[in-house]
Motif scaffolding. Structure first.
Motif, short mmCIF file in Angstrom:
data_model
loop_
_atom_site.label_atom_id
_atom_site.label_comp_id
_atom_site.label_asym_id
_atom_site.label_seq_id
_atom_site.Cartn_x
_atom_site.Cartn_y
_atom_site.Cartn_z
N SER A 57 0.82 -1.21 0.00
CA SER A 57 0.00 0.00 0.00
C SER A 57 0.85 1.26 0.00
O SER A 57 0.35 2.35 -0.29
CB SER A 57 -0.91 0.02 1.24
OG SER A 57 -1.72 -1.13 1.28
N ASP A 58 2.12 1.13 0.35
CA ASP A 58 3.01 2.29 0.37
C ASP A 58 3.61 2.59 -1.01
O ASP A 58 4.33 3.57 -1.17
CB ASP A 58 4.16 2.07 1.36
CG ASP A 58 3.67 1.79 2.77
OD1 ASP A 58 2.77 2.51 3.22
OD2 ASP A 58 4.18 0.86 3.40
N LEU A 59 3.31 1.74 -2.00
CA LEU A 59 3.97 1.88 -3.30
C LEU A 59 3.77 3.23 -3.98
O LEU A 59 4.74 3.77 -4.53
CB LEU A 59 3.54 0.75 -4.23
CG LEU A 59 4.27 -0.59 -3.99
CD1 LEU A 59 4.00 -1.55 -5.13
CD2 LEU A 59 5.76 -0.35 -3.83
N PRO A 60 2.57 3.80 -3.99
CA PRO A 60 2.45 5.09 -4.70
C PRO A 60 3.43 6.14 -4.18
O PRO A 60 4.07 6.84 -4.96
CB PRO A 60 0.99 5.49 -4.43
CG PRO A 60 0.28 4.18 -4.24
CD PRO A 60 1.26 3.30 -3.52
N VAL A 61 3.57 6.24 -2.87
CA VAL A 61 4.49 7.24 -2.33
C VAL A 61 5.94 6.81 -2.58
O VAL A 61 6.80 7.64 -2.91
CB VAL A 61 4.24 7.46 -0.82
CG1 VAL A 61 5.11 8.58 -0.30
CG2 VAL A 61 2.77 7.78 -0.57
N ALA A 62 6.22 5.53 -2.46
CA ALA A 62 7.58 5.04 -2.70
C ALA A 62 8.00 5.32 -4.14
O ALA A 62 9.11 5.79 -4.40
CB ALA A 62 7.64 3.53 -2.41
N GLU A 63 7.10 5.04 -5.08
CA GLU A 63 7.44 5.26 -6.48
C GLU A 63 7.55 6.76 -6.78
O GLU A 63 8.36 7.16 -7.61
CB GLU A 63 6.39 4.60 -7.39
CG GLU A 63 6.67 3.12 -7.61
CD GLU A 63 8.01 2.92 -8.32
OE1 GLU A 63 8.23 3.52 -9.39
OE2 GLU A 63 8.86 2.16 -7.79
N GLU A 64 6.72 7.57 -6.12
CA GLU A 64 6.86 9.02 -6.30
C GLU A 64 8.28 9.44 -5.91
O GLU A 64 8.95 10.19 -6.64
CB GLU A 64 5.83 9.77 -5.45
CG GLU A 64 5.89 11.28 -5.59
CD GLU A 64 4.92 11.99 -4.66
OE1 GLU A 64 3.72 12.00 -4.95
OE2 GLU A 64 5.37 12.55 -3.62
N ALA A 65 8.74 8.95 -4.76
CA ALA A 65 10.10 9.28 -4.32
C ALA A 65 11.13 8.78 -5.32
O ALA A 65 12.08 9.48 -5.68
CB ALA A 65 10.35 8.69 -2.93
N ALA A 66 10.95 7.55 -5.78
CA ALA A 66 11.94 6.95 -6.69
C ALA A 66 11.99 7.70 -8.01
O ALA A 66 13.07 8.02 -8.53
CB ALA A 66 11.60 5.47 -6.91
N VAL A 67 10.83 7.99 -8.57
CA VAL A 67 10.78 8.67 -9.87
C VAL A 67 11.37 10.07 -9.77
O VAL A 67 12.11 10.52 -10.65
CB VAL A 67 9.32 8.69 -10.39
CG1 VAL A 67 9.18 9.65 -11.57
CG2 VAL A 67 8.88 7.28 -10.78
#
Lengths: 253, 253, 253, 253, 253, 253, 253, 253
Positions: C130-140
């Motif tokens: 469930s944390d993926l959207p924020v994690a991917e925002e950080a990564a991108v």
């Protein structure tokens, strides 16, 4: 793979009906299965913690729920999803015709309940009819985990005689889950009447200063009846898991 | 009067060594004894709930604590007081030379632990040395209620290998009490490592945004490890009572 | 205009291939461009702070996002928008066919990543799916700013062995971003295992007493592992910017 | 034992001046030393995390602080205690005449700063004179950990020209720690002026709706200047540790 | 009826051009007019407080807004409604073709601004473009009440040079309204630069721990710059009314 | 001067035994008497609201309390002070030997209770012994205002049979005041058992998440038993005044 | 079955017109009737508490509301539902053509008001027009329970003369319900003007820091006018029930 | 140095009675004087903001307060310190025999009030006697800054006629400061009665749910009377500074 399944595999090895290599492969099956984008099933979880993975439907699409249930049913015989709202349930009804969808508890079960360790009886006691969705979530999960459940509903303390009339029934259980919203006085009264482990579940029922269940939570945590433990607001699953862990201990090995 | 005492009285009646009248008088002893202005001891409480009255020292004067302990010791053989701070303890040391005063757990015991139902082992696991007062309160109360206790201290998650090194020990217990302040991550890690009933106790250790334990409480209630139940901040007594109720079920009748 | 672009302009002047007048005009380009009603692009920002303007899509219409991205691409070669929800993304897909739209991170990139200063590797570690959207925002965002990124997902502490299995990988990075919702214990455990700068991002994952990420935030701020710093709830962009500032220092000038 | 000490031991082994057995004994020294009732020193911590144990004086008695400092000085050459209030400091002055007691930062150091890895310069920037205790705590800890520190105090934003007058100084550092209480606007202004990693420390300075630093904390977390990271209220130690981790990366290996 | 209108009536009486009976009738006009079910217009309000009734559109239907504006225009020449969202504005556009609808400030004006007492200049200073709706609400209301307005937008403190560049402009006004969301540092910086009465308006811009403007509100109330006063979150109307009351005093009678 | 006193004066006037001039002087006695620096007694208050001024001791020095009581006793025959802590009480014991000081309720009465309108019986029902100070404050104030009081203490819901045993007693009263701290479940249970007006008083008894009575307050306000009204935390005086206003209506004029 | 109905049955028995068996059957009618899935009507409630069950529409479907009203009308002659929003009301209009639907109070009544005990007059006083839905809910419920109601609306304290003009009217009632949102100052002013029991109802009217009525609630609980009691936010039903209980006492038996 | 002093210096230069060099030296005097460890006096502050530095005593030792006052008196003729509690005042009485110490307002003044710009009259209106310390702080500061002050105390809304009796007085002032604790209704009532700028000061008077002034603050911010502005809890200084800034505008230049 849960413990009985593991023991069965090992018994086959001892009996010579399964080669060590095949046994290793079965046991060694990748414990995590990716069943849909972003949804991972942890098959060894039950082995570690005694509790299988349950599919939390609130943060998943119907496709993800369906894929997870099918993977669980494939490997262990049956899977259970919780927090499946009406809209998702309608989609799943079409996708998984074999699934049993329960509107009140908002759960979906695919396959059969796998055999689980024996557990003593759990009473699920709810203060009001608005607490039923969470109460049924707790009851359905507890049953899925192998515990018999006694439901005692609509016994809020504003009509304390209704509760007193059911106390003997409640005492027949070995563990009690008590649910209430608003001022959440039920566990305090119940805690003075039974000597069983008592798990309190605050519900988000109420308005105004109820603040989505925070007052109910606070009331349960400050209960004057000692020995009550509490889970998160509306957390029927957590209460059921905790109760089943206790109920399994109440059964002679 | 607790259940074994009651059964003993009734056995005497059946054996003819105690007249029904005398038995009735013993049983019928006024269940509430007023021992000092405003302090009432509920002697039938153990009969009803399985747990004797514990003297909550925080809201009592040393005189009231002493009177309550003496009354409990007189009737049941022994009494325990909690939350007795250093100042009150010094007064009690003079008033009750026979009492055993324990500075860490802030408890005072007078007399001997009465015989209690058998109970399985309870592990008390604390994250840091600042959590010791609450941890010891839980341990001392659990022992007073008849349960053997395993203490595992200073195993906070910021040094997770220390915790892992003690997991096998913890698994030897049937019920686990986990205490932590600040971010209170211990129960989440522990909940993924053991399959026992796990009761989490937030402590008020921390400063700033720790807000006297509210963040620790919230963290425990939202733990990603299912099946954890929680009690009020710093409530070692409540955790012990809940754990003992469970531990008694884990022992064959 | 970022620093390399500025240096390039000045080099042209020294080389005689650009007249001082033209150079002045290029440098002096109005630093703020109004690209749509109420949307202003600050072109000198990167010169001042090392970080270009990123388009915050949550408070903009698709028209405003498109205009901002086009202006950024025109001047610096490429632009990135964050917090672009599905509805806005669908509109942008039609308006900007050349844009790369990423559903998980909710980002839209137009043009190419401009050349940026070298940066060391950043690990983005997330507790749950469930944390993926924020994690991917950080990564991108980190990648857009020029840093290589290592993704380590689904290593929540309730299955601590999964995290331990990835620790060596994580140690290969020079800066760590750790994301978690609910009780947010991941940074505490990680903080005891790595000696790198560690930036914690609380996410709004959870329900009931999770209070939209406030408990996760509080838990991270009160972590028993020293040296962890924290950003706002769901603030993947802020974590990435902070991490890149550090990662640029870890590369010899 | 920190990494240089470990490398030295191993070099002796290779050089033949230390037998493997003796080396093992030195390395294997019980990593945790119990120095006083309930106070444990973790000697391997620096090896694991790069940061030695610091003695947190707020939850310890003067005796415990003294014992911990002596143990740290014995093993590594020097120890530092923080949050030592005036009363405790007076006791320690008698117990440890060799200790250096600093009233502003509320720190006590015994022995010499052990050799530590090289670190780049850290600027400690404080808004008001009431923030000095926390600012000095951060500065003293950073210096103890081996980083040079530039102090820039009393540059609150209500007199923004004073801050602007010091910006060039601040830019000479590689990492910035910014402290402020009340509305805590300093990091936002600073974040727009420097391109360095910036760690914000809210202080509990203020009254009424300042709520013991919670508003300052919230203001820092919602800063409009991207890339600011935040630690707990009054947490000078945490900010220093985070800054040193970064500052060590800014120095070529 | 406002004061100039009253004075005009009385002047007519003195001049003999209006009979006392007619004057009484005009003055005595029922001060409250019911213009639609549940919507009451208080026509004497301006006489009492210097400020006419403004129609608060958020709690009214388009029909109620239209009726109130028509009643205000009929009696005093012009009326203003605030917080009229896009949906309501579309309905009003059809119902009141003569009304001037302003999308940014979400206001609707019918008729002409009535003559009002002279007032000095008010500067409306906003930190970011997201603050524009509230800033324009304040500006439009101030103009409706008779004060000249200077708009200074997008001067947030993360780019403090932009603010410094506009300080001389701002100093040309006699009263300053400063709007900001998130950490809301603008008033603190501005309060150190100007010696005018400064009214701060927190806006609900931000996410996560911004908590719908509560942090901005708290930051403004705890500002280190003395003499700043604050209104409710997003309350552009209240700021304008307060500023106009002051601005009227700054004009010689 | 209360209403009976006023009627008596007027009767004397009609009977010719008091001249109108003297009557006017008596009635016209300055209604506010300044009895000590900053302490003003409002002698006409009872005439206006039916309730005499009560001296709130918490914000007054012993001198101010003594002066206020003496002034009240001089004019109306008797005065009552509340929230007089032990330290102040000791001073008053010396200053006002005739005063009756009650340690439990923390009240001090000087003189005799003036004659007051008839009032029906009020039951004061308290959950635990820790609630006694507030309960007694309510009881003493109600008696001072002329209502007979029935005290029913130590009937918390964790021993609901104790409460049921007293229900018939409670039903003999016409108004009920129910006090409880912690989870404050008493009013909910009581509200289902009696059909009388029920005023609930949360007390600050409890620790941790009890938050100084805020949870008790919230629980009472969200009670599932309709018709319960609530006063501020620990506000025994307010509950008594409200109850007396009701009890006076229950008596035929 | 309410008390008059019960007395009537018993009178018939004494008169010989009803056999004891039939009487028992009528009285013994199952007190709880299940009228739709999950909706239970408690027919003995009025007998126990003096107040019949009211249908809380917010947590029920139109079908459930209709079934509950029909059951109540069948047994006692009439039923009332509250919190029926426009959408549900539209459905009910079709299902129950005989029902009276009131849009302002959001109530639906089926049948006639059953005869109820006599009650004195209740004044319902509301500060603003936005408070009308809750004010009318209180008024309609009070009338349904048999009390005459005086409505006094739009008398907020910002125009205190309007309130003063109505004080004599309000004094004609025996109980006062005062409703206000935002800063909720009305009860404080009113409490100094009338000597009647005063029940305050905070409403959720307001925005920003009004926090959905929490400030109004807090303001009412801390009112400087003693003897005010308070109910939950927007709880018109609770205020009406409390007021009717009091109003019944103000009528000679 | 304030503006009149600066003008005077410049006039001397023009008159030839002061050499430019000496003038420069006087003007150029180091604007910040360090008067004691950590206490800095900003002598140019009045020039920049119109308001001299006031000594905030709460965060200073008596030595620091004395040094600051002496420095201010030396340079500008007089200095004022606020929040000087009784203990510090006693020390200062000995250290600074010439200082005027005011117990109610907790202020200490040394020297004479320097000449300041003319200012219109300010009314300081307080609800209760418990609000006096903050009210007097505001009044004393306003007078120190050169404004005449009208004090109107003990006019809380629970006796609204007392307030109405003083309205004409209050209207004689040009700016109004209104202070109240608890439910803080005074500004709302006053806001409907006067058309002057009105600054509201919440005080921390109250207990229980008053939460140290937070409810009073919230009530003032949500006041239904438009145009009220608010300062921090107990912030008499801030209110006075804001009022004086306004009052100076109300005086023709």
């Amino acid at each position: 793979m849960n413990r009985p399944q593991l023991v069965a595999v090992l018994a086959q090895v001892r009996a010579g009906t399964l080669s060590p290599e095949d046994a290793a492969r079965r046991i060694g099956d990748l414990p995590f299965a990716e069943v849909a984008a972003g949804t991972v099933i942890d098959h060894h979880r039950e082995l570690r913690t005694g509790i299988p993975e349950l599919v939390y439907g609130a943060s998943k699409t119907p496709d993800q729920i369906a894929a997870a249930l099918q993977e669980l049913a494939r490997v262990s015989g049956g899977g259970l999803a919780t927090r499946v709202d009406d809209t998702k349930a309608a989609v799943l009804r079409a996708q998984l015709p074999a699934a049993r969808i329960d509107a009140t508890s908002r759960t979906v079960m695919l396959g059969e309940r796998p055999a689980r360790p024996a557990a003593a009886k759990i009473a699920v006691v709810a203060a009001g009819t608005s607490d039923l969705p969470v109460a049924e979530e707790a009851a359905v999960v507890a049953e899925f985990l192998g515990a018999p459940v006694l439901r005692v509903y609509d016994v809020g303390v504003a009509g304390v005689h209704r509760l007193l009339a059911r106390v003997e029934d409640i005492r027949s259980a070995d563990v009690v889950i008590a649910l209430a919203g608003m001022e959440a006085a039920l566990p305090s009264v119940l805690g003075g009447l039974v000597d069983r482990p008592l798990i309190a579940v605050p519900t988000s029922v109420g308005y105004g200063v109820a603040i989505d269940g925070l007052i109910a939570l606070g009331a349960m945590l400050t209960s004057c009846a000692p020995g009550i433990t509490v889970v998160n607001i509306d957390n029927g699953v957590g209460a059921a898991v905790a109760a089943v862990r206790i109920a399994r201990m109440a059964v002679p090995a």
